[in-house]
Enzyme design. Structure first.
Site, PDB file in Angstrom:
ATOM      1  N   GLU A  28     -11.153  -3.739   0.652  1.00 55.06           N
ATOM      2  CA  GLU A  28     -11.555  -2.830   1.726  1.00 55.06           C
ATOM      3  C   GLU A  28     -10.947  -1.448   1.546  1.00 55.06           C
ATOM      4  OE1 GLU A  28     -11.492  -0.667   5.508  1.00 55.06           O
ATOM      5  OE2 GLU A  28      -9.769  -1.356   4.335  1.00 55.06           O
ATOM      6  N   GLU A  29      -9.691  -1.387   1.105  1.00 56.71           N
ATOM      7  CA  GLU A  29      -9.011  -0.098   1.007  1.00 56.71           C
ATOM      8  C   GLU A  29      -9.617   0.813  -0.057  1.00 56.71           C
ATOM      9  OE1 GLU A  29      -7.157   1.025   3.109  1.00 56.71           O
ATOM     10  OE2 GLU A  29      -6.009  -0.573   4.067  1.00 56.71           O
TER      11      GLU A  29
ATOM     12  N   HIS B 281      -1.722   4.078   7.745  1.00 57.70           N
ATOM     13  CA  HIS B 281      -1.607   4.402   6.326  1.00 57.70           C
ATOM     14  C   HIS B 281      -0.303   5.129   6.013  1.00 57.70           C
ATOM     15  CE1 HIS B 281      -5.936   3.763   4.684  1.00 57.70           C
ATOM     16  NE2 HIS B 281      -5.547   2.783   5.477  1.00 57.70           N
TER      17      HIS B 281
END
Length: 381
Positions: A223-224, A324
């Protein structure tokens, strides 16, 4: 209908274990094994795709229209781009995060012949040498390097140890769990979401609750870096709820308590009907909640739709401060997410037509378009 109890001790211990397993995008095999083993321990059949995404299914009273809940196992990290003449490493980010948060981070370098430890440092790291110049250095990935904790003084030394371009670095999470419920760590995105999903699954299984329809729990591994759930949905899945972090910051609606329902992100609004169903479930079951919209954010929903899935999408989030970066959330948010997921799994199907891939207009949804009472305008031509 009362919801099954969420075991918050299990949730916290699971999150602590997940955080202890390094899993930057591109280096996720170990966490796939752990989550797969845990799902089997809970009594589920597990399917693993070629690259390691996981599918686990709870059978429901009916097969269709099948539902899916997705969270992601991968985290941010870094990758070696060059071995420098002094033996240190030039790196680039894996996933989107700032070198401002990388400075000072302790890392593990995964080389083919064994792992090494190191630190991400700014090029001008010592105030005793550079004085005020250390505060004038720009913030970007060209301004940092990795110092390896080994006697490497040249590129030849580093390369002789088997370290090379393309090797992946994992960043230490440094988690702290506080008695007041706060949890501080890197990589809460999305390991806190995974822990909440596993806690919801455990609650359903332990209570003997049967989902209304077959519910597929998906765990993506990229996903990242954008691809996420692009290839793990099966064609019978009609709706997809992504579980991820919600950005807490001035001007945002997300909070570190309750569940935050994402109304839209940089890819557009989420499905009208599914999103409002989740809000209604929060209201019905007294789950603290708020709404938010994310302008610089995307999730597994985006990759699923971009990959060709014709599914309704919604986003359930736990509020994270400094996403993040060095992140913080609260156990109340994770408990609220887990409760909402159980409510969703046990909720009745409202759009029966979704059981079919296509159909005619009969049974197709309607969005409200009547003017609210008292809001009528007066127009003159």
């Amino acid at each position: 209908m009362s919801l099954p109890n969420i075991d918050t001790d299990y949730l916290s211990h699971t999150l602590e274990t997940l955080l202890s397993i390094a899993s930057p995008s591109g280096y996720t095999d170990r966490i796939v094994h752990w989550v797969g083993d845990e799902l089997e321990r809970l009594g589920l059949q597990v399917e693993i795709t070629r690259r390691g995404a996981i599918r686990a299914t709870l059978e429901g009273r009916d097969d269709q229209p099948a539902r899916a809940i997705v969270s992601h196992l991968d985290t941010l990290g870094a990758i070696i781009t060059r071995i420098k003449d002094n033996g240190r490493l030039a790196v680039a980010p894996v996933g989107h995060w700032s070198s401002r948060f990388a400075e000072g981070a302790r890392v593990t370098i995964f080389a083919p012949d064994g792992a090494y430890r190191g630190t991400i440092l700014p090029l001008k790291a010592s105030g005793h040498v550079y004085a005020d110049a250390i505060d004038e250095q720009p913030v970007n990935w060209d301004q940092v390097e990795v110092r390896i904790d080994a006697p490497f003084a040249s590129a030849a030394d580093t390369e002789a140890a088997g370290i090379g371009v393309g090797d992946i670095l994992a960043v230490d999470p440094q988690p702290e769990f506080f008695d007041n419920g706060f949890i501080v760590s890197r990589h809460l995105d999305d390991k806190a979401g995974v822990a909440a999903v596993l806690a919801a699954m455990k609650a359903l299984i332990d209570s003997g609750s049967v989902p209304v329809v077959r519910t597929v729990f998906l765990f993506s591994i990229s996903e990242e870096v954008g691809s996420g759930a692009s290839s793990i949905l099966t064609h019978d899945i009609a709706s997809l709820v992504a579980v991820d972090n919600g950005a807490v910051a001035p001007g945002q609606g997300s909070r570190e308590t309750g569940v935050t329902i994402g109304m839209g992100d940089m890819t557009g609004p989420f499905d009208f009907h599914l999103t409002r169903k989740l809000i209604k479930l929060c209201e019905t079951h007294d789950i603290g909640h708020q709404r938010d919209h994310f302008r610089h954010y995307r999730s597994d929903n985006a990759s699923a739709v971009e990959g060709g899935a014709d599914v309704r999408t919604a986003l359930v989030t736990f509020g994270v401060d400094a996403s993040h970066g060095y992140e913080r959330t609260h156990i109340d948010a994770l408990d609220s997410v887990a409760r909402l997921l159980t409510a969703y799994a046990l909720s009745e199907v409202e759009i029966r037509r979704d059981a079919d891939d296509v159909g005619d207009l009969e049974g197709f949804t309607h969005q409200p378009d009547d003017v609210a009472e008292g809001a009528e305008g007066h127009r003159t031509d």
